[in-house]
Design a protein around this motif. Structure first.
Motif, PDB file in Angstrom:
ATOM      1  N   TRP A  45     103.417  41.358  -3.338  1.00  0.00           N
ATOM      2  CA  TRP A  45     104.183  42.081  -4.360  1.00  0.00           C
ATOM      3  C   TRP A  45     104.452  43.495  -3.861  1.00  0.00           C
ATOM      4  O   TRP A  45     103.983  43.872  -2.784  1.00  0.00           O
ATOM      5  CB  TRP A  45     103.404  42.074  -5.687  1.00  0.00           C
ATOM      6  N   LEU A  46     105.195  44.265  -4.642  1.00  0.00           N
ATOM      7  CA  LEU A  46     105.469  45.659  -4.312  1.00  0.00           C
ATOM      8  C   LEU A  46     104.163  46.432  -4.176  1.00  0.00           C
ATOM      9  O   LEU A  46     103.150  46.043  -4.759  1.00  0.00           O
ATOM     10  CB  LEU A  46     106.295  46.306  -5.420  1.00  0.00           C
ATOM     11  N   GLY A  75     105.818  42.816  -0.803  1.00  0.00           N
ATOM     12  CA  GLY A  75     106.589  41.671  -1.286  1.00  0.00           C
ATOM     13  C   GLY A  75     107.578  42.147  -2.331  1.00  0.00           C
ATOM     14  O   GLY A  75     107.932  43.321  -2.368  1.00  0.00           O
ATOM     15  N   GLY A  76     107.986  41.257  -3.202  1.00  0.00           N
ATOM     16  CA  GLY A  76     108.948  41.598  -4.244  1.00  0.00           C
ATOM     17  C   GLY A  76     109.370  40.350  -4.977  1.00  0.00           C
ATOM     18  O   GLY A  76     108.933  39.251  -4.620  1.00  0.00           O
ATOM     19  N   PRO A  77     110.216  40.499  -6.021  1.00  0.00           N
ATOM     20  CA  PRO A  77     110.588  39.331  -6.816  1.00  0.00           C
ATOM     21  C   PRO A  77     111.361  38.284  -6.035  1.00  0.00           C
ATOM     22  O   PRO A  77     111.432  37.141  -6.448  1.00  0.00           O
ATOM     23  CB  PRO A  77     111.454  39.913  -7.939  1.00  0.00           C
ATOM     24  N   ASN A  78     111.962  38.663  -4.936  1.00  0.00           N
ATOM     25  CA  ASN A  78     112.743  37.695  -4.160  1.00  0.00           C
ATOM     26  C   ASN A  78     112.271  37.700  -2.703  1.00  0.00           C
ATOM     27  O   ASN A  78     113.050  37.502  -1.788  1.00  0.00           O
ATOM     28  CB  ASN A  78     114.232  38.065  -4.250  1.00  0.00           C
ATOM     29  N   ALA A  79     110.963  37.975  -2.525  1.00  0.00           N
ATOM     30  CA  ALA A  79     110.423  38.104  -1.175  1.00  0.00           C
ATOM     31  C   ALA A  79     109.517  36.923  -0.858  1.00  0.00           C
ATOM     32  O   ALA A  79     108.562  36.662  -1.571  1.00  0.00           O
ATOM     33  CB  ALA A  79     109.634  39.402  -1.056  1.00  0.00           C
ATOM     34  N   PRO A  80     109.805  36.195   0.178  1.00  0.00           N
ATOM     35  CA  PRO A  80     108.971  35.057   0.530  1.00  0.00           C
ATOM     36  C   PRO A  80     107.715  35.496   1.294  1.00  0.00           C
ATOM     37  O   PRO A  80     107.801  36.353   2.166  1.00  0.00           O
ATOM     38  CB  PRO A  80     109.884  34.231   1.438  1.00  0.00           C
ATOM     39  N   TYR A 174     110.318  38.297 -17.278  1.00  0.00           N
ATOM     40  CA  TYR A 174     108.942  38.782 -17.186  1.00  0.00           C
ATOM     41  C   TYR A 174     108.891  40.220 -17.678  1.00  0.00           C
ATOM     42  O   TYR A 174     108.983  41.174 -16.893  1.00  0.00           O
ATOM     43  CB  TYR A 174     108.453  38.661 -15.741  1.00  0.00           C
TER      44      TYR A 174
END
Lengths: 334, 529
Positions: A45-46, A75-80, A174
């Motif tokens: 995540w961020l 990471g992030g909401p659209n990060a694999p 969310y």
């Protein structure tokens, strides 16, 4: 208590800054002399206090001492998370047992090396005036969640004998807003994000930790490929050893860890009070009698068996081989 | 030129300045009052609260804006350069024209939601996914006007170049490039807000800083002031970009920049169907070849990089192929329920507002700035807000799709309506026909080509809007399937969804083109020559 925290934090920051200054003064040549090997660590995540133990390990030089030059990838909401680990561009990634199991079904050769969150952080959050305290309270309520999480709710219901048809599922983004606005009676979310946001905004809320009601899915798990485990073992051991030290320091003073997080990531838009509360709420999820006895990240055959049972309810078939404790055993000297 | 449209940026600016500032001021006052009435719902932040937030956090916001602007700027540059190179190739080698258009459309139809994570995997950490997504968001809207502009010149000029014994390249440099300049400017103007949106979506794939990162933080933290401040700043920047490019253009051009949204359909000839079929086959083969070769060249891990054959297997021969197909079909059905009404509503609203401005010119003072702002608002920041305000039923999604479609349609229609032949209007005037009569009998038929050009161009734009909303806000439909399959490592499903969405978008584009020919044959046959 307050003064003690203050001293520790100052101490931590001072040593951090000193270490940073020293490495900057020595410059590149010292790095070369130490033969630092570059390692990428993919977070899920961020940047936030969710990973503050890793920030301590980085800032305090726990990895540098061991010859590792670690770069932390947000990471992030659209990060694999899984692809960089599969392709080897990241040595270790932060995943969760359910996502790892899904990836393994698709052919990823993953092993779980450590479990940062002993208790799954999923909760049912509700307002204090209309609380959900036990799974049975869910019947007759409207729950806001991503439809993708339906299997999670189904598993909770099955484990506790609750009729899922008696719950009205409202697909929401969310955010705590639908709950606060009264569009739903409760939310499926993490203990450490939306409820924290509500508390900080002055909205009185209650959370029911699903892990306290038999929902056993290891979260914030460390994953690596079988290939890395065979060929880059020393680096993985050093990385995990740094993690263990970092998270022990985090536990000792979450406020100091939060201050460090904000200092390292001033552009992340983090709010100090929110992050402090998040850091504190994370502690009971990460540390337990089990980790006190055996060390950070530990698991036993029993907790793995419970995970396999819950994962089966989520439609994932896994064997105990998915978990590989050899790295932790080396780190903890067991 | 049927698709060239004069769009009056300077006229608009002065209209705003001297005309009714009253409208916008009233809107801001209403906004302030509404926000105070809704305190506690965590939905709407008052303009005053937004200003307070910005004044307290200007340093953080400024740094984030700098990062995102830099990435958007780099993407803007790369995307537009790519468009110029592609357009040049298409002009120098006319045979490649259809292939370039076809491939460019297919690539433009790839959903950002799914290309984001794939780009992150390919490029690793750093700003490249943000830059490439920004470039992908802009190149098509520059390429298409350029292809029109490079041909928008009297053939006598080309004959002149030829009579001097010079070739295609000389014609390109001396004649075509000059003729294309206004069209290029028009493309750049549309590209400015799109690049910003692309850069923000890119940040969702794992970035340390930027406006997109702050947006996620604000929404999760229920920080309404921050969310609205981000939306306001992003909108302001996009509007400024749009206006500045129009203003710079005035230094280069005597005529105002036209707005071109899509090329006119290919001229009708005998055997058109056969030619179209051959064209389709060639483009499909080229796309498959590029896809396959791209994966090989980048040497991507087959765990997440799926080739054409993997997708065919997943959709048709795998044991769970039927299940995959039904998941995709179900999700596409859910999406269509939002997409089609939103698309049609956007087209109708755009055309209706343009007509209203022709009938009641005073409306323009309030409507134009609002329209530009709506076009420029990054959908990433507004999607959750609109859904918060309009609810998570169909309405919120439909409205968002309509907003994306509305502005290009509006601009194109307004131009078309104004293009009505003056002599015919004179005739109607001499018969004392009122403005309404003129609108129905002359202006609307004159508007149709521009309307359809916008309708075609809006097919991929509306798909982008609906998938982003489904992914960020409502959590259903094909947008959600793509996001979910990426998080569950179901890359067969992800690539299948991408392929199906791109093909359907391209078919939708072609379908609108078909309808266009039928309608124009009846109402404006001269456009088909």
């Amino acid at each position: 208590m307050n003064t003690r925290t203050g001293i520790t934090r100052r101490h931590l920051l001072a040593t951090g800054t000193a270490a940073f200054g020293a490495s900057a003064a020595l410059g590149l040549s010292s790095r070369r002399a130490l033969a630092q090997s570059k390692v990428s660590f993919q977070l899920s995540w961020l940047h936030s206090t969710q990973f503050a133990g890793s920030y301590i390990a980085l800032q305090e030089g726990f990895w540098r001492e061991a010859g590792l030059d670690v770069s932390l990838q947000p990471g992030g909401p659209n990060a694999p998370v899984e692809p960089p680990v599969v392709s080897g561009s990241a040595l270790i990634g932060i995943s969760a047992a359910d996502y790892t199991a899904a990836a393994v079904e698709e052919g990823a050769p993953f092993r779980i090396l450590g479990v940062a969150m002993q208790k799954n952080p999923f909760v049912i959050a509700s307002l204090a005036g209309n609380p959900v305290n036990v799974p049975g309270d869910l019947e007759g309520k409207r729950i806001g969640m991503a439809l993708a999480n339906t299997p999670v709710l189904q598993a909770l219901c099955t484990l506790n004998g609750v009729d899922i048809d008696a719950i009205e599922v409202v697909p929401t983004q969310y955010s705590p807003q639908p709950l606060v606005a009264g569009e739903v009676d409760c939310l499926l979310c993490w203990e450490t994000d939306l409820p924290v946001a509500m508390t900080i905004q002055g909205v009185d809320n209650v959370t029911m930790l699903m892990a306290d009601h038999d929902y056993a899915v290891h979260s914030q798990t460390y994953i690596a490929t079988e290939d890395s485990l065979a060929n880059r073992r020393a680096e993985i051991v050093a990385l995990m050893a740094g993690e263990v030290r970092g998270w022990e320091a985090y536990r000792a003073d979450t406020d100091a860890a939060t201050a460090l997080t904000l200092e390292m990531f001033p552009d992340a838009g983090l709010d100090l009070e929110t992050q402090k509360l998040q850091a504190a709420r994370q502690v009971p999820l990460m540390f337990s009698d089990l980790t006190d006895a055996n060390g950070f990240g530990w698991w036993t055959d029993e907790t793995v068996a419970a995970n396999i049972e819950t994962l089966a309810l989520l439609g994932r078939t896994v064997t105990p081989d998915l978990w590989d404790r050899s790295i932790l055993e080396e780190v903890h000297g067991a | 030129m049927t698709t060239a449209a004069a769009f009056a940026t300077p006229r608009l600016l002065s209209g705003v300045l001297r005309g009714s500032l009253l409208g916008p001021l009233a809107a801001i006052l209403l906004w302030e009052l509404a926000a105070h009435a809704l305190t506690g719902a965590f939905v709407l932040a008052a303009p005053s609260a937004i200003l307070v937030y910005l004044s307290e956090n200007w340093a953080l916001m400024g740094r984030a804006l700098g990062v995102t602007l830099a990435n958007a700027g780099a993407g803007f540059l790369i995307g537009n350069l790519a468009a110029i190179v592609l357009a040049t190739i298409a002009i120098v080698l006319p045979r490649s024209d259809a292939l370039i258009r076809g491939l460019a459309l297919l690539v433009f139809c790839l959903p950002l939601v799914a290309t984001g994570p794939i780009l992150r995997v390919v490029f690793g950490p750093g700003p490249w996914p943000q830059i490439i997504l920004a470039a992908l968001a802009v190149y098509y809207t520059t390429l298409i006007p350029l292809l029109v502009g490079l041909r928008a010149l009297p053939s006598g000029w080309l004959d002149l170049v030829r009579s001097y014994g010079r070739g295609r390249l000389a014609a390109l440099v001396h004649v075509r490039a000059m003729a294309a300049l206004p069209y290029l400017i028009a493309g750049l103007q549309i590209a400015a807000p799109a690049a910003f949106l692309g850069a923000m979506v890119g940040e969702f794939t794992g970035a340390e800083r930027g406006m997109g990162v702050l947006t996620i933080r604000a929404m999760r933290g229920m920080n309404v002031e921050m969310t609205w401040a981000l939306a306001v700043v992003a909108t302001a920047v996009a509007v400024i970009g749009y206006l500045v490019i129009g203003w710079v253009a005035r230094w280069f051009l005597r005529d105002e920049p036209p707005i071109i949204l899509a090329p006119p359909p290919a001229p009708g000839r005998n055997g058109r169907w056969f030619a179209a079929l051959i064209n389709g086959v060639v483009i499909t083969c080229a796309a498959l070849l590029l896809w396959w070769a791209g994966l090989k060249l980048l040497n991507l891990n087959p765990f997440f990089a799926k080739g054409p054959w993997d997708v065919v297997t997943a959709l048709f021969t795998a044991p769970d192929a039927a299940e995959t197909r039904s998941t995709l079909a179900g999700a596409l059905g859910e999406t269509a329920v939002f997409l089609v009404p939103g698309y049609l509503a956007g087209l109708l609203a755009g055309a209706a507002l343009a007509m209203l401005i022709i009938l009641v010119p005073a409306v323009a003072g309030t409507a134009m700035p609002l329209a530009i702002a709506l076009r420029s608002v990054p959908i990433i920041t507004t999607a959750p807000l609109v859904v918060l305000i309009l609810g998570r039923g169909a309405l919120g999604t439909v409205v968002l799709v309509a907003i994306m479609v509305f502005f290009p349609t509006f601009v194109a229609c307004l131009h078309g309506l104004r293009q009505a032949p003056g002599r015919i209007i004179d005739v109607l005037n001499s018969y004392a026909a009122g403005p309404f009569e003129q609108l129905i009998r002359v202006r609307i038929p004159a508007m149709l080509p521009a309307f359809f050009a916008a309708a075609r161009m809006n097919v991929p734009a509306s798909v982008l809007a609906v998938t982003v909303v489904e992914w960020l806000a409502t959590g259903n439909g094909i947008g959600s399937v793509m996001a979910l399959s990426a998080s569950l490592s179901d890359y067969d499903m992800l690539w299948s969804a991408v392929a199906v969405v791109a093909i359907l978008s391209a078919l939708g584009y072609a379908g609108v083109g078909l309808l266009e020919r039928k309608v124009l044959r009846a109402y404006a046959p001269e456009q088909l020559l």
